[in-house]
Design an enzyme around this catalytic site. Structure first.
Site, short mmCIF file in Angstrom:
data_model
loop_
_atom_site.label_atom_id
_atom_site.label_comp_id
_atom_site.label_asym_id
_atom_site.label_seq_id
_atom_site.Cartn_x
_atom_site.Cartn_y
_atom_site.Cartn_z
CG ASP A 4 -1.77 1.07 1.44
OD1 ASP A 4 -2.34 1.54 0.77
OD2 ASP A 4 -1.74 1.74 2.47
CG LEU A 5 1.87 5.73 -1.88
CD1 LEU A 5 3.33 5.52 -1.91
CD2 LEU A 5 1.21 6.75 -2.99
CG ASP A 6 -1.59 7.83 0.77
OD1 ASP A 6 -0.42 8.25 0.24
OD2 ASP A 6 -2.50 8.16 0.17
CB THR A 40 0.32 11.13 2.15
OG1 THR A 40 -0.34 9.93 1.71
CG2 THR A 40 1.75 11.47 1.33
CE LYS A 48 -4.20 7.37 9.22
NZ LYS A 48 -3.42 6.77 10.31
CB SER A 79 -2.01 2.82 -3.84
OG SER A 79 -2.36 4.16 -3.46
CB ALA A 80 -7.17 3.72 -2.36
CE LYS A 105 -5.89 -0.38 -1.13
NZ LYS A 105 -4.50 0.22 -0.54
CG ASP A 157 -2.15 2.75 6.28
OD1 ASP A 157 -2.34 2.23 5.29
OD2 ASP A 157 -2.18 3.86 6.82
P1 B16 Z 1 -6.30 10.26 -3.88
P2 B16 Z 1 -3.57 4.21 0.05
C1 B16 Z 1 -5.34 6.05 0.12
O1 B16 Z 1 -4.09 5.50 -0.22
C2 B16 Z 1 -5.47 7.24 1.16
O2 B16 Z 1 -5.01 6.27 2.36
C3 B16 Z 1 -6.82 7.74 1.38
O3 B16 Z 1 -6.80 8.51 2.60
C4 B16 Z 1 -7.04 8.48 0.23
O4 B16 Z 1 -8.35 9.11 0.31
C5 B16 Z 1 -6.93 7.46 -0.95
O5 B16 Z 1 -5.51 6.83 -1.10
C6 B16 Z 1 -7.13 8.36 -2.63
O6 B16 Z 1 -6.25 9.20 -2.56
O7 B16 Z 1 -7.06 11.40 -3.43
O8 B16 Z 1 -4.75 10.62 -3.79
O9 B16 Z 1 -6.65 9.63 -5.05
O10 B16 Z 1 -3.64 4.25 1.53
O11 B16 Z 1 -4.44 3.24 -0.65
O12 B16 Z 1 -2.48 4.05 -0.53
MG MG Z 2 -2.96 3.04 3.36
#
Ligand code: B16
Ligand code: MG
Length: 216
Positions: A8-10, A16, A44, A113-114, A144, A169
């Site tokens: 996963d990224l964030d 972030t 998250k 990642s989302a 997810k 996470d």
């Molecule tokens: P964006 P992950 C998710 O990343 C974040 O945890 C989540 O808070 C965020 O809304 C989502 O990415 C979308 O991000 O607005 O940059 O497209 O944890 O799946 O890496």
């Molecule tokens: Mg995450």
């Protein structure tokens, strides 16, 4: 058998979440609602659309489709102003080391990642070249806890699901990994990760040999 490691990224590679929080707080303020850190926990791993839906729900507000799009756009612009300032110093402890070790052993490495901003973030912190496969919010339809993002990552790595280890996470991500039949490793506070197969505070406490034993 071929092994794959999906990150996963964030919250796993970089933190972030506080940038998202800063930006969503401004959106909430416009809606006359105070977004707390507890609310942010529930955002998250959740997609951008679903995050705004949750905020509107908490604020008990309804907006037109145009306003919804505008709020998402403004939030993302504000978020990106923070992201563009990121450097390698934003990489979480132990991440670089584990990526190096997995890469030198020739294992498949994917991002799941989302975030639609994932490629930019990886580029800013200088980690893009470690990933054989990047599956982000631009590549999948279902967010997810649907397992789609990890299933697509495994397919692209050419690794069967049961041979994939997922680092996450967020509750939603752990659920996605478990549903996909992958080995879920939670990073962070174990209170939020009760469904993870294993939980570690950070990559600094994970040995390569431990990861290699998780799959057969
Ligand atoms: P964006 P992950 C998710 O990343 C974040 O945890 C989540 O808070 C965020 O809304 C989502 O990415 C979308 O991000 O607005 O940059 O497209 O944890 O799946 O890496
Ligand atoms: Mg995450």
């Amino acid at each position: 058998m071929k092994k794959g490691f999906i990150f996963d990224l964030d919250g796993v590679i970089v933190d972030t979440a506080h940038f998202h929080y800063n930006s969503w707080r401004k959106t909430a303020e416009q809606l006359g609602f105070e977004l707390t850190i507890q609310h942010n926990e529930k955002l998250k791993g959740v997609s951008r659309i679903e995050s705004l839906n949750r905020i509107l729900d908490w604020a008990q507000k309804e907006v037109s489709q145009d306003t919804f799009q505008q709020l998402m756009f403004e939030k993302n612009e504000d978020y990106l102003r923070q992201v563009v300032q990121m450097t390698a110093s934003d990489i979480l402890p132990g991440v670089f080391n584990i990526l190096n070790k997995l890469k030198s052993k020739g294992y498949g490495i994917a991002l799941g990642s989302a975030s639609k901003n994932a490629p930019l973030i990886l580029e800013k912190v200088g980690l893009s070249s470690f990933f054989n496969v990047i599956v982000d919010g631009n590549r999948v339809i279902k967010a997810k806890p649907d397992p789609e993002v990890f299933i697509v990552a495994a397919q692209q790595l050419g690794v069967i699901n049961s041979q994939c280890v997922v680092f996450e996470d967020a509750e939603a991500g752990i659920e996605a990994a478990n549903t996909a039949g992958m080995i879920s490793v939670g990073l962070g506070n174990s209170d939020n990760l009760e469904h993870a197969k294993y939980v570690f505070q950070s990559f600094e406490s994970i040995e390569l040999t431990f990861l290699e034993q998780l799959t057969t």
